[in-house]
Design a protein around this motif. Structure first.
Motif, PDB file in Angstrom:
ATOM      1  N   ARG A  41      12.831  16.032 -57.369  1.00  0.00           N
ATOM      2  CA  ARG A  41      12.880  16.142 -58.828  1.00  0.00           C
ATOM      3  C   ARG A  41      14.207  16.772 -59.261  1.00  0.00           C
ATOM      4  O   ARG A  41      14.707  17.677 -58.602  1.00  0.00           O
ATOM      5  N   PRO A  42      14.752  16.324 -60.391  1.00  0.00           N
ATOM      6  CA  PRO A  42      15.978  16.939 -60.901  1.00  0.00           C
ATOM      7  C   PRO A  42      15.776  18.434 -61.113  1.00  0.00           C
ATOM      8  O   PRO A  42      14.731  18.879 -61.581  1.00  0.00           O
ATOM      9  N   GLY A  43      16.772  19.203 -60.722  1.00  0.00           N
ATOM     10  CA  GLY A  43      16.736  20.650 -60.889  1.00  0.00           C
ATOM     11  C   GLY A  43      16.266  21.410 -59.669  1.00  0.00           C
ATOM     12  O   GLY A  43      16.420  22.628 -59.610  1.00  0.00           O
ATOM     13  N   GLN A  44      15.695  20.707 -58.683  1.00  0.00           N
ATOM     14  CA  GLN A  44      15.267  21.405 -57.467  1.00  0.00           C
ATOM     15  C   GLN A  44      16.477  21.852 -56.663  1.00  0.00           C
ATOM     16  O   GLN A  44      17.467  21.126 -56.556  1.00  0.00           O
ATOM     17  N   ARG A  45      16.385  23.054 -56.086  1.00  0.00           N
ATOM     18  CA  ARG A  45      17.435  23.511 -55.180  1.00  0.00           C
ATOM     19  C   ARG A  45      17.199  22.846 -53.840  1.00  0.00           C
ATOM     20  O   ARG A  45      16.076  22.779 -53.345  1.00  0.00           O
ATOM     21  N   VAL A  46      18.260  22.316 -53.270  1.00  0.00           N
ATOM     22  CA  VAL A  46      18.173  21.631 -51.990  1.00  0.00           C
ATOM     23  C   VAL A  46      19.215  22.185 -51.027  1.00  0.00           C
ATOM     24  O   VAL A  46      20.204  22.797 -51.430  1.00  0.00           O
ATOM     25  N   ARG A  47      18.944  21.970 -49.754  1.00  0.00           N
ATOM     26  CA  ARG A  47      19.919  22.278 -48.720  1.00  0.00           C
ATOM     27  C   ARG A  47      20.488  20.941 -48.280  1.00  0.00           C
ATOM     28  O   ARG A  47      19.741  19.976 -48.076  1.00  0.00           O
ATOM     29  N   ILE A  48      21.793  20.878 -48.173  1.00  0.00           N
ATOM     30  CA  ILE A  48      22.440  19.640 -47.738  1.00  0.00           C
ATOM     31  C   ILE A  48      23.343  19.921 -46.548  1.00  0.00           C
ATOM     32  O   ILE A  48      23.824  21.039 -46.363  1.00  0.00           O
ATOM     33  N   GLU A  49      23.523  18.898 -45.749  1.00  0.00           N
ATOM     34  CA  GLU A  49      24.540  18.907 -44.702  1.00  0.00           C
ATOM     35  C   GLU A  49      25.501  17.793 -45.037  1.00  0.00           C
ATOM     36  O   GLU A  49      25.092  16.731 -45.525  1.00  0.00           O
ATOM     37  N   THR A  50      26.775  18.043 -44.794  1.00  0.00           N
ATOM     38  CA  THR A  50      27.806  17.082 -45.178  1.00  0.00           C
ATOM     39  C   THR A  50      28.719  16.756 -44.007  1.00  0.00           C
ATOM     40  O   THR A  50      28.751  17.459 -43.002  1.00  0.00           O
ATOM     41  N   ALA A  51      29.455  15.685 -44.190  1.00  0.00           N
ATOM     42  CA  ALA A  51      30.504  15.301 -43.248  1.00  0.00           C
ATOM     43  C   ALA A  51      31.723  14.914 -44.080  1.00  0.00           C
ATOM     44  O   ALA A  51      31.585  14.400 -45.193  1.00  0.00           O
ATOM     45  N   GLY A  52      32.903  15.161 -43.556  1.00  0.00           N
ATOM     46  CA  GLY A  52      34.131  14.827 -44.256  1.00  0.00           C
ATOM     47  C   GLY A  52      34.499  15.887 -45.279  1.00  0.00           C
ATOM     48  O   GLY A  52      33.799  16.874 -45.463  1.00  0.00           O
ATOM     49  N   LYS A  53      35.609  15.641 -45.942  1.00  0.00           N
ATOM     50  CA  LYS A  53      36.115  16.559 -46.965  1.00  0.00           C
ATOM     51  C   LYS A  53      36.766  15.767 -48.080  1.00  0.00           C
ATOM     52  O   LYS A  53      37.182  14.631 -47.890  1.00  0.00           O
ATOM     53  N   GLY A  54      36.872  16.408 -49.225  1.00  0.00           N
ATOM     54  CA  GLY A  54      37.554  15.778 -50.357  1.00  0.00           C
ATOM     55  C   GLY A  54      36.900  14.470 -50.763  1.00  0.00           C
ATOM     56  O   GLY A  54      35.691  14.391 -50.931  1.00  0.00           O
ATOM     57  N   GLU A  55      37.710  13.439 -50.909  1.00  0.00           N
ATOM     58  CA  GLU A  55      37.217  12.128 -51.335  1.00  0.00           C
ATOM     59  C   GLU A  55      36.275  11.482 -50.320  1.00  0.00           C
ATOM     60  O   GLU A  55      35.477  10.626 -50.677  1.00  0.00           O
ATOM     61  N   SER A  56      36.368  11.896 -49.047  1.00  0.00           N
ATOM     62  CA  SER A  56      35.511  11.288 -48.021  1.00  0.00           C
ATOM     63  C   SER A  56      34.243  12.100 -47.755  1.00  0.00           C
ATOM     64  O   SER A  56      33.500  11.798 -46.831  1.00  0.00           O
ATOM     65  N   LEU A  57      33.972  13.121 -48.588  1.00  0.00           N
ATOM     66  CA  LEU A  57      32.776  13.942 -48.429  1.00  0.00           C
ATOM     67  C   LEU A  57      31.539  13.079 -48.615  1.00  0.00           C
ATOM     68  O   LEU A  57      31.428  12.322 -49.580  1.00  0.00           O
ATOM     69  N   ARG A  58      30.609  13.181 -47.672  1.00  0.00           N
ATOM     70  CA  ARG A  58      29.350  12.459 -47.804  1.00  0.00           C
ATOM     71  C   ARG A  58      28.221  13.351 -47.319  1.00  0.00           C
ATOM     72  O   ARG A  58      28.411  14.213 -46.459  1.00  0.00           O
ATOM     73  N   ILE A  59      27.062  13.152 -47.876  1.00  0.00           N
ATOM     74  CA  ILE A  59      25.885  13.935 -47.514  1.00  0.00           C
ATOM     75  C   ILE A  59      25.155  13.232 -46.386  1.00  0.00           C
ATOM     76  O   ILE A  59      24.902  12.031 -46.455  1.00  0.00           O
ATOM     77  N   THR A  60      24.822  13.991 -45.342  1.00  0.00           N
ATOM     78  CA  THR A  60      24.111  13.426 -44.197  1.00  0.00           C
ATOM     79  C   THR A  60      22.651  13.865 -44.134  1.00  0.00           C
ATOM     80  O   THR A  60      21.877  13.294 -43.389  1.00  0.00           O
ATOM     81  N   LEU A  61      22.278  14.899 -44.923  1.00  0.00           N
ATOM     82  CA  LEU A  61      20.904  15.398 -44.929  1.00  0.00           C
ATOM     83  C   LEU A  61      20.624  16.071 -46.259  1.00  0.00           C
ATOM     84  O   LEU A  61      21.452  16.814 -46.774  1.00  0.00           O
ATOM     85  N   VAL A  62      19.445  15.777 -46.825  1.00  0.00           N
ATOM     86  CA  VAL A  62      18.959  16.450 -48.028  1.00  0.00           C
ATOM     87  C   VAL A  62      17.561  16.951 -47.726  1.00  0.00           C
ATOM     88  O   VAL A  62      16.695  16.174 -47.321  1.00  0.00           O
ATOM     89  N   THR A  63      17.322  18.231 -47.900  1.00  0.00           N
ATOM     90  CA  THR A  63      15.988  18.796 -47.724  1.00  0.00           C
ATOM     91  C   THR A  63      15.802  19.936 -48.722  1.00  0.00           C
ATOM     92  O   THR A  63      16.772  20.400 -49.317  1.00  0.00           O
ATOM     93  N   LEU A  64      14.579  20.377 -48.898  1.00  0.00           N
ATOM     94  CA  LEU A  64      14.332  21.445 -49.859  1.00  0.00           C
ATOM     95  C   LEU A  64      14.877  22.768 -49.344  1.00  0.00           C
ATOM     96  O   LEU A  64      14.816  23.058 -48.143  1.00  0.00           O
ATOM     97  N   GLN A  65      15.387  23.571 -50.259  1.00  0.00           N
ATOM     98  CA  GLN A  65      15.861  24.901 -49.945  1.00  0.00           C
ATOM     99  C   GLN A  65      14.658  25.826 -49.915  1.00  0.00           C
ATOM    100  O   GLN A  65      13.895  25.868 -50.869  1.00  0.00           O
ATOM    101  N   THR A  66      14.453  26.530 -48.826  1.00  0.00           N
ATOM    102  CA  THR A  66      13.362  27.488 -48.753  1.00  0.00           C
ATOM    103  C   THR A  66      13.951  28.895 -48.726  1.00  0.00           C
ATOM    104  O   THR A  66      15.031  29.122 -48.190  1.00  0.00           O
TER     105      THR A  66
END
Length: 67
Positions: A41-66
């Motif tokens: 849902r919009p507004g939920q805090r999530v934990r993400i893992e990323t790869a790359g930097k700047g323009e090549s930044l991409r998210i590799t994992l989205v999960t709920l922040q506990t």
């Protein structure tokens, strides 16, 4: 890294998050599926893992922040 859920399409399992500096970053279905979530849902805090930097930044994992 932490972020806030911004958009989510349940049909495609894609969406975007806002980083703490307000930068929107999109995520794809594999990143959403890797987190084991069923809904986001919009507004939920999530934990993400990323790869790359700047323009090549991409998210590799989205999960709920506990706390």
């Amino acid at each position: 890294m932490q972020a806030t859920s911004y958009t989510y399409d349940a049909e495609t399992r894609t969406g975007s998050v806002l980083l703490d500096d307000g930068t929107p970053v999109p995520f794809d279905a594999p990143a959403f599926d890797a987190g084991g979530l069923r809904l986001l849902r919009p507004g939920q805090r999530v934990r993400i893992e990323t790869a790359g930097k700047g323009e090549s930044l991409r998210i590799t994992l989205v999960t709920l922040q506990t706390f």
